[in-house]
Design a protein around this motif. Structure first.
Motif: not given
Length: 647
Positions: A477, A481, A530, A536
């Motif tokens: 993260k 990402r 996740l 996202r």
């Protein structure tokens, strides 16, 4: 080995196994600690990675010249520090007399208040100190100031107030230790390094108080240009790119062509002339006490380069604003603040956008007259830079044309010392962290970010051999990402091939956890909680819309999202207005693609009072969406948008 006794061998193996277990526990604990800190302090991650590398990264040999001007190569740290120090001091501007042209004073609706120091103000700043930062030349570490903040509060109050009232700074506050940071290009060339100044933490604390005071004054009088996005609350790189792309996609959807000129000021922060800067501060009605303090802050400074503990000679700072200071960015914004207004006066149909010293001008091109008008704006910028002694780096100034069909061949130039220098016309241009191509499909950008994410993933795989779920989540993260999520509202992919390529990053990353390696991708995501990268991006779009509609962003610098004023329509109280488009480029851009999704959200979600509350409510409302753990699914319950996504 000496006795060949099996009993001794057995005892040895037992002891060896216990030691191995203990060292593995220590390694696991170390890796967990590094992973846990990498979000707040990425330096911990890179320090750990560098400790594992056999080759230590540092500044290598540098090119220089001897006393006779012959080229030489320097290799010792002392010599390299001296070469870098000489180069950094060579770029300073030697200020000449200003022209007779005068600048009118800005209208002042709310006069600046007298700055009054108090202990609570200083305590608030001390409470926010970042204790991981390095100390300045005075050796006072921020950790010391933070831990002893209550004991030091009274003497700091006396010191800061006295400095302001006298308009003087201690000499230790006006010295800087320069750290050379590599930018890009040939590592042997000193010009490819950026000077970052380490100055006194106490001085930075006072700079912060003065910066806040001037910022409030500028906001009260609306002095900041709406075209400037750097270092201003409520504005960001992403917001500027959304604003520009909203205009560009609208124009391209109508069949137009956008010509853009990207300009670059050479060593902008280092070359700002002090007297001209102080003159501009006066035109914005800043009081004399502040002017005197800032003048002493800028003038009679000195700096030296420190490299691996070796120090160069001291060099006088003749111009510029210390890079790494707190007040410096604001002073630069004030210095360049009048440029957009001048460009608008030259051609109202041309646009200029700034992010600190990064600027771009663009115009819709339909004929040669439009091209000439854009060239006239470029000429004005060159004249402005000559007058205010910010030199344009002609080699780094570029032009680009964005068009969907039948582009018009255009060419732009910069005139310097009666010589014409044509600007290189590029097919791909990196701007504020996003790479633009001629058809605005962002294929080059997506490819770059995928490669970067895989590179970081490879570093993690090689150096974190005990990968449990907690360590993986923290590292992924924080370090992987973000590379494929930065500004994704601007370049969000809509083609299935691009979506799959981006999702492969997370698909491969989740296989680093051994016990999950053989499970299907969807099961791995559910186990780790996740969400898919596609989900996202959808969630990120909604957050950006929320910030724009609720004026979390500065409304004067945000893209226009028209609300549907018809009260008899279904949906929330902030329902957006649909509009038509001709091409997929406009159809899939931020301001168009999110209308139906946003309109499908209930009032209980969009009425949230804060961004964090909105995120929590949105996650709860979308908790059962299949797209959360299956990137091939579509977002349901969004009207026509679902059908569009299926297509």
């Amino acid at each position: 080995m000496e006795t060949r006794d099996k009993t001794v061998l057995k005892k040895y193996k037992s002891a060896r196994n216990k030691i191995r277990n203990e060292t593995r526990k220590l390694q696991k604990e170390e890796q967990r600690n590094v992973a846990g800190q990498c979000k707040q302090n990425p330096k911990v991650f890179w320090k750990y990675i560098n400790s594992k590398r056999k080759i230590k990264t540092s500044i290598g040999d540098l090119n220089s010249t001897d006393a006779d001007g012959n080229p030489i190569t320097v290799s010792t740290d002392t010599e390299k520090a001296e070469v870098l120090g000489n180069f950094f001091s060579s770029v300073f501007t030697v200020e000449n007399e200003m022209s007779s042209r005068s600048i009118p004073f800005a209208p002042c609706h709310s006069p600046i208040k007298q700055l009054v120091f108090n202990e609570q103000m200083i305590l608030d700043k001390l409470n926010k100190l970042n204790i991981t930062k390095s100390p300045g030349p005075d050796g006072l570490h921020p950790r010391i100031l933070y831990e002893l903040r209550y004991e030091l509060l009274k003497p700091l109050y006396i010191l800061l107030e006295s400095s302001y009232m006298l308009g003087k700074l201690p000499d230790e506050w006006k010295t800087g230790h320069i750290t050379a940071v590599y930018k890009k290009g040939n590592k042997c060339d000193p010009s490819n390094y950026r000077p970052i100044s380490l100055t006194s933490i106490i001085c930075k604390l006072m700079e912060s108080i003065i910066r806040d005071h001037i910022m409030n004054f500028f906001f009260e009088n609306s002095y900041f240009s709406n075209k400037q996005y750097g270092f201003i609350k409520g504005r960001s790189t992403v917001l500027q790119l959304l604003k520009i792309m909203d205009d560009w996609t609208t124009q391209l959807d109508s069949g137009g062509q956008i010509d853009v000129i990207y300009t670059d000021f050479a060593k902008a922060f280092d070359t700002v002339p002090h007297h001209r800067l102080l003159f501009k501060l006066k035109t914005y009605n800043i009081n004399e006490d502040l002017i005197v303090w800032i003048s002493d802050f800028l003038c009679n400074r000195k700096q030296c380069v420190v490299l691996n503990g070796e120090q160069s000679s001291w060099f006088k700072v003749l111009s510029g604003i210390p890079q790494g200071s707190i007040l410096g960015p604001l002073l630069f914004l004030i210095y360049i603040n009048d440029l957009p207004e001048l460009c608008a006066a030259e051609d109202p149909n041309s646009e200029i956008y700034l992010y600190a010293d990064d600027s771009k001008i663009y115009k819709v091109i339909n004929n040669n007259i439009d091209q000439q008008k854009l060239q006239s704006v470029m000429n004005l910028i060159k004249n402005w830079s000559d007058e205010w002694l910010l030199r344009l780096n002609i080699d780094k100034c570029k032009s680009a044309s964005y068009c969907l069909k039948h582009p018009i061949d255009t060419q732009y130039h910069i005139m310097d010392n009666n010589n014409i220098f044509p600007l290189e016309k590029v097919k791909s241009m990196a701007d504020l962290g996003v790479r633009f191509d001629t058809n605005l499909m962002f294929r080059d950008h997506i490819s770059e970010k995928i490669n970067k994410a895989y590179s970081i993933l490879g570093i993690i795989k090689r150096n974190f051999i005990y990968m449990d779920e907690h360590t993986f989540i923290s590292l992924y993260k924080s370090m992987v990402r973000p590379h494929v999520e930065f500004a994704n509202s601007v370049w969000c992919p809509f083609k299935l091939g691009d979506i799959k390529e981006i999702e492969k990053i997370q698909k491969r990353a989740t296989k680093l956890i051994i016990k999950l390696k053989d499970k299907p991708y969807r099961d791995r995501l559910i186990h780790l909680n996740l969400p898919t990268l596609k989900y996202r991006r959808l969630r990120g779009d909604m957050i950006e819309v929320y910030k724009i509609i609720h004026n979390i962003y500065d409304s004067r610098a945000s893209p226009y999202l028209p609300l549907n004023s018809r009260a008899n329509t279904r949906g929330n109280d902030y329902k957006l207005l649909n509009f038509s488009f001709h091409y997929d480029l406009r159809k899939h851009f931020f301001t168009a693609r999110n209308v139906n999704i946003w309109n499908s959200l209930p009032n209980s979600v969009v009425d949230a009072s804060t961004v964090n509350a909105f995120k929590a409510r949105l996650d709860k409302f979308w908790s059962h969406q299949a797209v959360k753990f299956d990137f091939t699914a579509v977002l349901t319950g969004t009207g026509n948008r679902s059908e569009e996504l299926k297509k």
